[in-house]
Write a protein that holds these residues in place. Structure first.
Motif, PDB file in Angstrom:
ATOM      1  N   LYS A 175       0.812  -1.210   0.000  1.00  0.00           N
ATOM      2  CA  LYS A 175       0.000   0.000   0.000  1.00  0.00           C
ATOM      3  C   LYS A 175       0.850   1.266   0.000  1.00  0.00           C
ATOM      4  O   LYS A 175       0.343   2.355  -0.279  1.00  0.00           O
ATOM      5  CB  LYS A 175      -0.943  -0.001   1.202  1.00  0.00           C
ATOM      6  CG  LYS A 175      -2.027  -1.066   1.115  1.00  0.00           C
ATOM      7  CD  LYS A 175      -2.846  -1.143   2.385  1.00  0.00           C
ATOM      8  CE  LYS A 175      -3.879  -2.262   2.296  1.00  0.00           C
ATOM      9  NZ  LYS A 175      -4.642  -2.428   3.553  1.00  0.00           N
ATOM     10  N   SER A 176       2.120   1.128   0.279  1.00  0.00           N
ATOM     11  CA  SER A 176       3.032   2.275   0.295  1.00  0.00           C
ATOM     12  C   SER A 176       3.569   2.605  -1.093  1.00  0.00           C
ATOM     13  O   SER A 176       4.165   3.667  -1.288  1.00  0.00           O
ATOM     14  CB  SER A 176       4.220   1.996   1.228  1.00  0.00           C
ATOM     15  OG  SER A 176       3.803   1.684   2.522  1.00  0.00           O
ATOM     16  N   LEU A 177       3.388   1.686  -2.050  1.00  0.00           N
ATOM     17  CA  LEU A 177       3.968   1.840  -3.384  1.00  0.00           C
ATOM     18  C   LEU A 177       2.893   2.163  -4.418  1.00  0.00           C
ATOM     19  O   LEU A 177       1.728   1.814  -4.255  1.00  0.00           O
ATOM     20  CB  LEU A 177       4.696   0.559  -3.791  1.00  0.00           C
ATOM     21  CG  LEU A 177       5.699  -0.025  -2.794  1.00  0.00           C
ATOM     22  CD1 LEU A 177       6.332  -1.279  -3.369  1.00  0.00           C
ATOM     23  CD2 LEU A 177       6.763   1.002  -2.428  1.00  0.00           C
ATOM     24  N   THR A 178       3.301   2.804  -5.495  1.00  0.00           N
ATOM     25  CA  THR A 178       2.382   3.057  -6.603  1.00  0.00           C
ATOM     26  C   THR A 178       2.255   1.803  -7.469  1.00  0.00           C
ATOM     27  O   THR A 178       3.127   0.921  -7.447  1.00  0.00           O
ATOM     28  CB  THR A 178       2.885   4.212  -7.475  1.00  0.00           C
ATOM     29  OG1 THR A 178       4.151   3.838  -8.073  1.00  0.00           O
ATOM     30  CG2 THR A 178       3.066   5.481  -6.658  1.00  0.00           C
ATOM     31  N   ASP A 179       1.180   1.742  -8.239  1.00  0.00           N
ATOM     32  CA  ASP A 179       0.974   0.593  -9.130  1.00  0.00           C
ATOM     33  C   ASP A 179       2.103   0.488 -10.152  1.00  0.00           C
ATOM     34  O   ASP A 179       2.551  -0.613 -10.495  1.00  0.00           O
ATOM     35  CB  ASP A 179      -0.370   0.713  -9.849  1.00  0.00           C
ATOM     36  CG  ASP A 179      -1.550   0.546  -8.906  1.00  0.00           C
ATOM     37  OD1 ASP A 179      -1.358  -0.014  -7.805  1.00  0.00           O
ATOM     38  OD2 ASP A 179      -2.659   0.984  -9.273  1.00  0.00           O
ATOM     39  N   GLY A 180       2.557   1.642 -10.643  1.00  0.00           N
ATOM     40  CA  GLY A 180       3.638   1.627 -11.626  1.00  0.00           C
ATOM     41  C   GLY A 180       4.928   1.077 -11.064  1.00  0.00           C
ATOM     42  O   GLY A 180       5.657   0.326 -11.737  1.00  0.00           O
ATOM     43  N   PHE A 181       5.232   1.432  -9.827  1.00  0.00           N
ATOM     44  CA  PHE A 181       6.449   0.943  -9.186  1.00  0.00           C
ATOM     45  C   PHE A 181       6.346  -0.554  -8.909  1.00  0.00           C
ATOM     46  O   PHE A 181       7.307  -1.311  -9.114  1.00  0.00           O
ATOM     47  CB  PHE A 181       6.681   1.711  -7.885  1.00  0.00           C
ATOM     48  CG  PHE A 181       8.043   1.505  -7.278  1.00  0.00           C
ATOM     49  CD1 PHE A 181       9.146   1.151  -8.037  1.00  0.00           C
ATOM     50  CD2 PHE A 181       8.227   1.689  -5.904  1.00  0.00           C
ATOM     51  CE1 PHE A 181      10.400   0.976  -7.472  1.00  0.00           C
ATOM     52  CE2 PHE A 181       9.471   1.522  -5.330  1.00  0.00           C
ATOM     53  CZ  PHE A 181      10.553   1.159  -6.108  1.00  0.00           C
ATOM     54  N   ILE A 182       5.171  -0.994  -8.489  1.00  0.00           N
ATOM     55  CA  ILE A 182       4.960  -2.420  -8.232  1.00  0.00           C
ATOM     56  C   ILE A 182       5.158  -3.225  -9.512  1.00  0.00           C
ATOM     57  O   ILE A 182       5.786  -4.289  -9.506  1.00  0.00           O
ATOM     58  CB  ILE A 182       3.553  -2.668  -7.656  1.00  0.00           C
ATOM     59  CG1 ILE A 182       3.450  -2.060  -6.250  1.00  0.00           C
ATOM     60  CG2 ILE A 182       3.239  -4.160  -7.608  1.00  0.00           C
ATOM     61  CD1 ILE A 182       2.046  -2.085  -5.681  1.00  0.00           C
ATOM     62  N   TYR A 183       4.650  -2.684 -10.621  1.00  0.00           N
ATOM     63  CA  TYR A 183       4.809  -3.385 -11.902  1.00  0.00           C
ATOM     64  C   TYR A 183       6.291  -3.516 -12.269  1.00  0.00           C
ATOM     65  O   TYR A 183       6.745  -4.582 -12.706  1.00  0.00           O
ATOM     66  CB  TYR A 183       4.063  -2.636 -13.001  1.00  0.00           C
ATOM     67  CG  TYR A 183       4.245  -3.255 -14.374  1.00  0.00           C
ATOM     68  CD1 TYR A 183       3.543  -4.400 -14.739  1.00  0.00           C
ATOM     69  CD2 TYR A 183       5.151  -2.695 -15.296  1.00  0.00           C
ATOM     70  CE1 TYR A 183       3.723  -4.976 -15.991  1.00  0.00           C
ATOM     71  CE2 TYR A 183       5.333  -3.269 -16.546  1.00  0.00           C
ATOM     72  CZ  TYR A 183       4.620  -4.404 -16.878  1.00  0.00           C
ATOM     73  OH  TYR A 183       4.814  -4.975 -18.114  1.00  0.00           O
ATOM     74  N   LYS A 184       7.053  -2.442 -12.084  1.00  0.00           N
ATOM     75  CA  LYS A 184       8.488  -2.497 -12.394  1.00  0.00           C
ATOM     76  C   LYS A 184       9.204  -3.528 -11.524  1.00  0.00           C
ATOM     77  O   LYS A 184      10.130  -4.209 -11.976  1.00  0.00           O
ATOM     78  CB  LYS A 184       9.119  -1.124 -12.200  1.00  0.00           C
ATOM     79  CG  LYS A 184       8.769  -0.106 -13.273  1.00  0.00           C
ATOM     80  CD  LYS A 184       9.543   1.189 -13.061  1.00  0.00           C
ATOM     81  CE  LYS A 184       9.255   2.184 -14.175  1.00  0.00           C
ATOM     82  NZ  LYS A 184      10.030   3.439 -13.996  1.00  0.00           N
TER      83      LYS A 184
END
Length: 230
Positions: A206-215
């Motif tokens: 929940k601390s990360l953005t969706d884009g960062f999680i995808y990377k």
């Protein structure tokens, strides 16, 4: 003799270092470690298993198994020693060269510093410390976030401003009745530790953005705007 029992129980070829603290009670802390920077700290008040994730050769499942064996074997050492708190702590550190891009990586759940900067034109963030304590029944979450401005050197030696970003999450239980219920049995203890790990993972995600999680799910992480990502 306790340090020997733990050394054998966790099946790690290790050395023992006596690192007595300079306190009036002179509480001794023993450290067992190996070449992988996996270590166990043991004193009369606590023990902890520490792992450097970026150097670890195994999945977290291995360390859950070790931790469970530590807890259950600890109860067998002495009928007078009973655990009163158990928890997991994960600390993630990375570096941003441009703080204005922090929302490319971290959600507002973790940091809202960009909103503050945008409403105070011309200012920069030198330091940001955020700490949140959450509690549900007997489960506690201590969620710490930090941004620190500093200097780093580029490959050509020229200094540049960089921002150290830290996410630190501790999930723990201090209900001695619940702890005693699960800590005597390996199976129940493992379920309990996995539950703590799942809660901690949820906070982290929940601390990360969706884009960062995808990377982060890609085979190779490539992003020159952020460093220290494992």
């Amino acid at each position: 003799d306790n340090q020997v029992n733990f050394e054998f129980n966790v099946d790690i070829s290790s050395n023992c270092v006596n690192t007595a603290h300079n306190s009036p009670e002179r509480i001794h802390t023993y450290e067992f470690y190996n070449e992988n920077n996996e270590s166990i700290l043991l004193s009369k008040n606590y023990f902890s298993l520490n792992v450097m994730v970026n150097e670890a050769e195994y999945s977290f499942d291995k360390y859950i198994s070790i931790l469970v064996r530590l807890i259950t074997n600890y109860n067998k050492i002495s009928k007078y020693s009973k655990p009163i708190r158990i928890g997991l702590q994960k600390t993630n550190v990375c570096y941003l060269s441009d703080l204005m891009r922090i929302q490319d990586y971290f959600s507002n759940v973790a940091f809202n510093v960009l909103d503050l900067l945008q409403k105070n034109d011309g200012y920069s963030c030198r330091n940001c410390n955020l700490s949140t304590e959450l509690r549900k029944n007997s489960t506690n979450i201590l969620y710490n976030r930090n941004i620190q401005e500093g200097q780093m050197n580029a490959s050509d030696g020229d200094p540049f401003t960089s921002y150290q970003v830290i996410l630190d999450c501790i999930v723990y239980n201090e209900n001695t009745y619940e702890i005693q219920e699960f800590s005597d049995e390996d199976g129940e203890c493992e379920k309990f530790v996995r539950k703590l790990n799942e809660l901690e993972f949820e906070v982290y995600i929940k601390s990360l953005t969706d884009g960062f999680i995808y990377k982060l799910t890609e085979t190779e992480f490539i992003d020159n705007n952020i460093e220290g990502v494992v």
